[in-house]
Design a protein around this motif. Structure first.
Motif, mmCIF file in Angstrom:
data_model
loop_
_atom_site.group_PDB
_atom_site.id
_atom_site.type_symbol
_atom_site.label_atom_id
_atom_site.label_comp_id
_atom_site.label_asym_id
_atom_site.label_seq_id
_atom_site.Cartn_x
_atom_site.Cartn_y
_atom_site.Cartn_z
ATOM 1 N N ASP A 1 -6.534 -0.327 -1.557
ATOM 2 C CA ASP A 1 -7.227 -0.454 -0.288
ATOM 3 C C ASP A 1 -8.660 -0.934 -0.530
ATOM 4 O OD1 ASP A 1 -7.043 0.150 2.605
ATOM 5 O OD2 ASP A 1 -8.765 1.404 2.152
ATOM 6 N N LYS B 1 -6.494 -1.241 8.474
ATOM 7 C CA LYS B 1 -5.421 -0.254 8.480
ATOM 8 C C LYS B 1 -5.304 0.209 7.045
ATOM 9 C CE LYS B 1 -1.829 1.207 11.174
ATOM 10 N NZ LYS B 1 -0.389 1.000 11.224
ATOM 11 N N GLU B 2 -5.735 1.430 6.800
ATOM 12 C CA GLU B 2 -5.841 1.913 5.439
ATOM 13 C C GLU B 2 -4.527 1.773 4.675
ATOM 14 O OE1 GLU B 2 -7.672 5.762 5.143
ATOM 15 O OE2 GLU B 2 -7.239 5.779 3.003
ATOM 16 N N ASN B 3 -4.640 1.300 3.431
ATOM 17 C CA ASN B 3 -3.498 1.097 2.530
ATOM 18 C C ASN B 3 -2.544 0.002 2.985
ATOM 19 O OD1 ASN B 3 -4.139 3.035 0.597
ATOM 20 N ND2 ASN B 3 -3.405 4.626 1.962
ATOM 21 N N GLU B 4 -2.859 -0.693 4.073
ATOM 22 C CA GLU B 4 -1.980 -1.784 4.510
ATOM 23 C C GLU B 4 -2.714 -3.120 4.500
ATOM 24 O OE1 GLU B 4 0.412 -0.957 7.955
ATOM 25 O OE2 GLU B 4 0.298 1.189 7.502
ATOM 26 N N VAL C 1 -2.714 -5.119 1.088
ATOM 27 C CA VAL C 1 -2.548 -4.246 -0.072
ATOM 28 C C VAL C 1 -1.148 -4.431 -0.651
ATOM 29 C CG1 VAL C 1 -2.515 -1.867 -0.897
ATOM 30 C CG2 VAL C 1 -4.126 -2.557 0.892
ATOM 31 N N ILE C 2 -1.085 -4.907 -1.895
ATOM 32 C CA ILE C 2 0.201 -5.013 -2.591
ATOM 33 C C ILE C 2 -0.005 -4.445 -3.981
ATOM 34 C CG2 ILE C 2 2.014 -6.548 -3.442
ATOM 35 C CD1 ILE C 2 1.209 -8.562 -1.328
ATOM 36 N N THR C 3 0.689 -3.375 -4.295
ATOM 37 C CA THR C 3 0.441 -2.721 -5.583
ATOM 38 C C THR C 3 1.134 -3.428 -6.735
ATOM 39 O OG1 THR C 3 2.055 -1.188 -4.683
ATOM 40 C CG2 THR C 3 -0.153 -0.343 -5.028
ATOM 41 N N ASP C 4 2.287 -3.989 -6.485
ATOM 42 C CA ASP C 4 3.089 -4.508 -7.586
ATOM 43 C C ASP C 4 2.891 -6.003 -7.806
ATOM 44 O OD1 ASP C 4 5.605 -3.743 -9.328
ATOM 45 O OD2 ASP C 4 5.948 -5.729 -8.467
ATOM 46 N N SER D 1 5.922 -8.238 -6.720
ATOM 47 C CA SER D 1 5.988 -8.333 -5.263
ATOM 48 C C SER D 1 4.952 -9.323 -4.749
ATOM 49 C CB SER D 1 5.715 -6.986 -4.608
ATOM 50 O OG SER D 1 6.620 -6.030 -5.035
ATOM 51 N N PHE E 1 13.856 -6.468 -5.741
ATOM 52 C CA PHE E 1 13.390 -7.833 -5.947
ATOM 53 C C PHE E 1 14.463 -8.855 -5.582
ATOM 54 C CE2 PHE E 1 10.263 -5.953 -9.042
ATOM 55 C CZ PHE E 1 9.205 -6.165 -8.206
ATOM 56 N N ASN F 1 6.273 0.816 -4.218
ATOM 57 C CA ASN F 1 5.509 -0.176 -4.969
ATOM 58 C C ASN F 1 5.981 -1.586 -4.680
ATOM 59 O OD1 ASN F 1 3.341 0.633 -6.414
ATOM 60 N ND2 ASN F 1 4.555 1.456 -8.090
ATOM 61 N N ILE F 2 7.300 -1.776 -4.694
ATOM 62 C CA ILE F 2 7.835 -3.117 -4.501
ATOM 63 C C ILE F 2 7.470 -3.649 -3.120
ATOM 64 C CG2 ILE F 2 9.952 -4.486 -4.310
ATOM 65 C CD1 ILE F 2 11.219 -2.567 -6.270
ATOM 66 N N ALA G 1 5.124 -2.584 -1.058
ATOM 67 C CA ALA G 1 3.767 -2.268 -0.626
ATOM 68 C C ALA G 1 3.804 -1.312 0.560
ATOM 69 C CB ALA G 1 3.001 -3.541 -0.270
ATOM 70 N N PRO H 1 2.811 2.164 1.925
ATOM 71 C CA PRO H 1 1.841 3.209 1.550
ATOM 72 C C PRO H 1 2.373 4.621 1.770
ATOM 73 C CG PRO H 1 1.274 2.268 3.674
ATOM 74 C CD PRO H 1 2.512 1.562 3.225
#
Lengths: 540, 314
Positions: free
Chosen positions: A48, A208-211, A235-238, A241, B152, B254-255, B257, B259
């Motif tokens: 975020d 929008k938190e975390n989005e 926000v994309i962690t991977d 992705s 994926f 994670n994949i 996104a 939260p």
């Protein structure tokens, strides 16, 4: 009946799928329509954007703080300090007084004026929490802050601390929020801001938190206005992705260091569908030798390891040339780091000769060298989740086996890794310099402070006979008053570190950018953590 | 019934209390120091003074027992403290992450029920035929597919290639399709086999034969009598799975996104965010307890014998 039930099931499943697919097409059309009338640029970040408080740290992100808040002076190409919110400055003879002449055309995004009073107020709230910002030497050096007149601000220091201007360029904590952003308590660190109002080119529009977060161009901006109307940060962690979202067209750009795997970068680049760019080196990925361990305290061994490691193989096979080979602790394009030294070339025979000289002899029928009956074994510590470190570690292991050195690989989860690193329980450690604008002076300063204060380097280097002298020199260089003197002293320090071979620089890290062909103006900024959102433009 | 619920609720208090003590002790075993971790994620270089100041601020200078009692007193007043790392209210962060997970889990859960029951029952009725073989193949492959790979793959085909669905984020209904499918598929495989097995078992019971002799329509026999009996063993499993999914599925999150809780929990463990870990575990404990309670009530409703037995013991 039996047949009918099968059909019923298939029908239900089909209906669900079709109805959902129908919705998706509608959704797509809506976003396409909004994109037509406005230029909306979208990229992603792994977390975020945070609270957008320039006086605070995590979960604030550097890049988002830099979009909204600005500094008195700017860190330009090759470390040149440029005027920013201050149009000029005077430094007293003794180097202890700085007088800043502020721009008179700057307004905060809420329309309020930027002047010396608000500068002082921001400095004072940061100084009120001095111990929280203790890592920044400038904070410790500031003695008083004064308003001379409406657009003149004076900073008085305890000592002639030369990196003052450089540290003023940092993204945090010395950037400015408007009067209306201050909480009732006046303490921005403990109580946060009422609203993220800065002087920068961007204003937070929606979050929008975390989005996602949407920034829009600041109408009151004094400088060159951004080319696009809005910037969306998803926000994309991977990493994988992120690549798929980019290929799908949900992102216009992938930007940063380590945000996608080297393989993905290569794949996107070779697809020919996108533009790719790699920045100038920002920081150095390096191995650190622990001179406190008996084997590693021998300079011959350290030099032998330098010669035995085939860097080119790592650059070609792991980085595919995305990171360039490093021969010095700092990239040569930083201030004061352009030092001429002889790099340690890949030379297995020389490495073997050095080990022989150090008394580590090959033994008939044994794979590894021995001295007094002890095999030559070194422990290499790396972070278990870091795939790049792991791959490099395996190369190191292979290379050193060729000269008869047994490398034991130890992987630890990152918190445990750092604890072990600070305790000095390793022979070889993965580490990296801190990137501009912290390199070289802040990184070197960290070598001089003990483990809880600096990096693992303090302990690792403390086995060197001249460690005290090195520390004194580093402390001196921070208080030098002439440019000439500074260049000379940095030269000595960096040469000393190179000759003692305590660091084995591997590669220079860079930011990467992958973007669609309709995007222009992706120019890397000197500070690694800044994203060039103002110069980016897009064709429809 | 109310008495039953009341008793179960009272019985849960010691377990949840015990859970909180165990968690509290276990997190002390995580190597490293939360103060230094906070400084590291903030990119602050630590100094002796700041470490001391933070230890006091985080309450880590107190003896363990005082720390625990302090935490317990606060929790009883619905104060879960502030996160060590983000410095935000733990309760707010938790709610923020729990709601998306709850939404995703509910959708996935409905998908599991809607798919596994008809598929399971139908393949039991067609035991040994091609439909049964097909579902068997599906069940085995869905259970053995690694989630991240499936995720994926789905993104690649449905979003990137066919351009039907969005890759990530949440917002509209369509955003649920891929993550919920990814999450549900493994469970669908498991439960369809479970339902198939218990249906086959029930099919051989005499009451089915009597029902047929009474001339009831086959549809009524299957969907009202057999299913009702075959459902109870599955229900218990479903209850646990629901709890598991609510605990967050870090991989799917994670994949896509998303939260959710999984990210929050894993991140707080990695960052040694003690108040956050404590609160999350407490919440998950309560969630598990509640889903089990609901399952027990449902089982009792499906099979009155369970309810009677429970009442008699008291």
């Amino acid at each position: 009946m039996k047949k009918r039930s099968i059909w019923a099931v298939s029908l239900i499943v089909m209906t669900i799928i079709l109805s959902l697919a129908g919705c998706s097409q509608q959704d797509e059309k809506e976003t396409a329509a909004t994109k037509d009338d406005k230029k909306v640029f979208t990229f992603s970040w792994s977390g975020d954007i945070g609270d957008l408080n320039p006086h605070s740290y995590f979960p604030n992100e550097f890049f988002s703080q830099a979009m909204v808040y600005e500094s008195l002076v700017y860190y330009g190409e090759d470390g040149e300090i440029k005027p920013w919110l201050a149009k000029s400055w005077d430094v007293s003879e003794d180097g202890k007084e700085y007088i800043f002449h502020l721009r008179d055309d700057v307004k905060f995004s809420d329309g309020s004026a930027f002047n010396a009073a608000i500068v002082k107020k921001n400095f004072d709230t940061v100084l009120a929490n001095r111990e929280q910002h203790d890592w920044l030497e400038l904070i410790n050096q500031i003695s008083t802050t004064e308003v001379i007149d409406n657009y003149t601000f004076k900073l008085t220091l305890h000592n002639a601390y030369y990196p003052t201007l450089q540290e003023l360029t940092y993204v945090r904590p010395l950037r400015f929020v408007a009067e209306s952003a201050f909480p009732a308590s006046r303490d921005t660190f403990k109580d946060g801001l009422t609203a993220p109002i800065g002087t920068g080119p961007w204003v937070l529009k929606e979050h929008k938190e975390n989005e996602y977060a949407i920034f829009e161009s600041n109408d009151n901006y004094w400088g060159e206005k951004p080319k696009v109307d809005e910037v969306v940060v998803k926000v994309i962690t991977d990493g994988e992705s992120r690549v798929l979202a980019f290929e799908k067209g949900e992102l216009d750009m992938i930007f940063g260091n380590g945000v996608i795997s080297q393989d993905s970068f290569k794949f996107l680049k070779e697809s020919g569908k996108y533009e790719t760019k790699i920045s100038e080196p920002t920081a150095t990925r390096t191995l650190l030798f622990n001179t406190n361990r008996e084997t590693m305290s021998d300079k011959n061994i350290r030099v032998a390891l330098q010669h035995a490691f085939d860097k080119d193989a790592v650059i070609d096979n792991i980085f595919y040339g995305i990171e360039n080979k490093a021969d010095t602790l700092f990239p040569q394009n930083l201030a004061y780091t352009n030092v001429e030294v002889d790099p340690y070339e890949y030379d297995v025979e020389k490495a073997k000769a050095l080990l022989d000289e150090a008394g580590w002899k090959t033994v008939e029928g044994k794979e590894f060298r021995e001295k007094d009956g002890q095999p030559l074994q070194l422990e290499l510590l790396f972070i278990s989740t870091d795939n790049i470190q792991k791959s490099i570690a395996e190369f190191v292991q292979g290379d050193l086996r060729k000269i008869g050195v047994d490398v034991k690989l130890t992987s630890q989860e990152s918190n445990t890794f750092w604890t072990t690193a600070f305790d000095g329980n390793y022979d070889i450690l993965f580490t990296a310099t801190w990137a501009v604008p912290f390199d070289p002076h802040s990184y070197l300063a960290s070598i001089t402070t003990d483990s809880s204060g600096g990096g693992p380097d303090y302990y690792a280097l403390s086995g060197l006979s001249f460690k005290k002298e090195l520390d004194t020199r580093i402390k001196q260089v921070l208080l030098t008053t002439t440019e000439e003197d500074r260049i000379k002293q940095y030269h000595q320090i960096l040469t000393m570190l190179h000759e003692e071979a305590v660091y084995l620089p591997i590669s220079y890290q860079s930011n990467i950018a992958v973007y669609k062909k309709n995007i222009m103006g992706v120019d890397f900024l000197p500070q690694e953590v800044e994203i060039p959102t103002t110069t980016i433009d897009m064709k429809n | 019934m109310i008495r039953f619920i009341y008793k179960r609720l009272l019985g849960a208090i010691p377990s949840i209390f015990g859970l909180s003590i165990i968690t509290f002790l276990l997190i002390q075993l995580i190597p490293g120091n939360p103060v230094l971790t906070y400084l590291r994620v903030s990119n602050i270089q630590a100094s002796e003074e700041i470490v001391q100041a933070l230890r006091v601020e985080m309450g880590l200078d107190q003896p363990l027992i005082t720390q625990y009692l302090q935490w317990l007193t606060n929790v009883l007043h619905f104060d879960f403290g502030t996160s060590f790392i983000s410095k935000r209210s733990v309760l707010d962060e938790m709610v923020l992450h729990f709601l998306p997970t709850l939404q995703l889990t509910t959708v996935a859960f409905l998908l599991i029920i809607v798919c596994s029951i008809p598929l399971g029952v139908t393949s039991a009725l067609h035991k040994g035929k091609w439909f049964d073989r097909l579902t068997q193949l599906f069940a085995f492959s869905s259970v053995s597919l690694p989630t991240f790979w499936l995720g994926f793959l789905l993104i690649y085909f449905f979003s990137v290639q066919l351009d039907l669905l969005p890759v990530l984020g949440k917002g509209s209904v369509v955003h649920f399709v891929l993550p919920a499918t990814t999450l549900a598929i493994g469970y669908i495989g498991t439960y369809l086999r479970l339902i198939r097995a218990s249906t086959i078992e029930v099919l051989e019971e005499p009451f089915v034969l009597y029902a047929q002799a009474r001339g009831l329509k086959e549809r009524t026999i299957v969907w009202r009598h057999i299913l009702k009996k075959a459902a109870s063993p599955t229900l218990t499993g479903l209850g646990m799975s629901f709890g598991n999914m609510l605990g967050g599925t870090i991989i799917v999150e994670n994949i896509f996104a998303w939260p959710g809780m999984g990210q929050l929990l894993v991140e707080s463990i990695v960052n040694q965010d003690y108040p956050m870990i404590q609160a999350c575990v407490l919440l998950l404990g309560i969630v598990f307890f509640l889903t089990n309670l609901i399952v027990d009530i449902l089982c009792g409703w499906l099979d009155p014998r369970i309810r009677l037995a429970g009442d008699r013991i008291k």
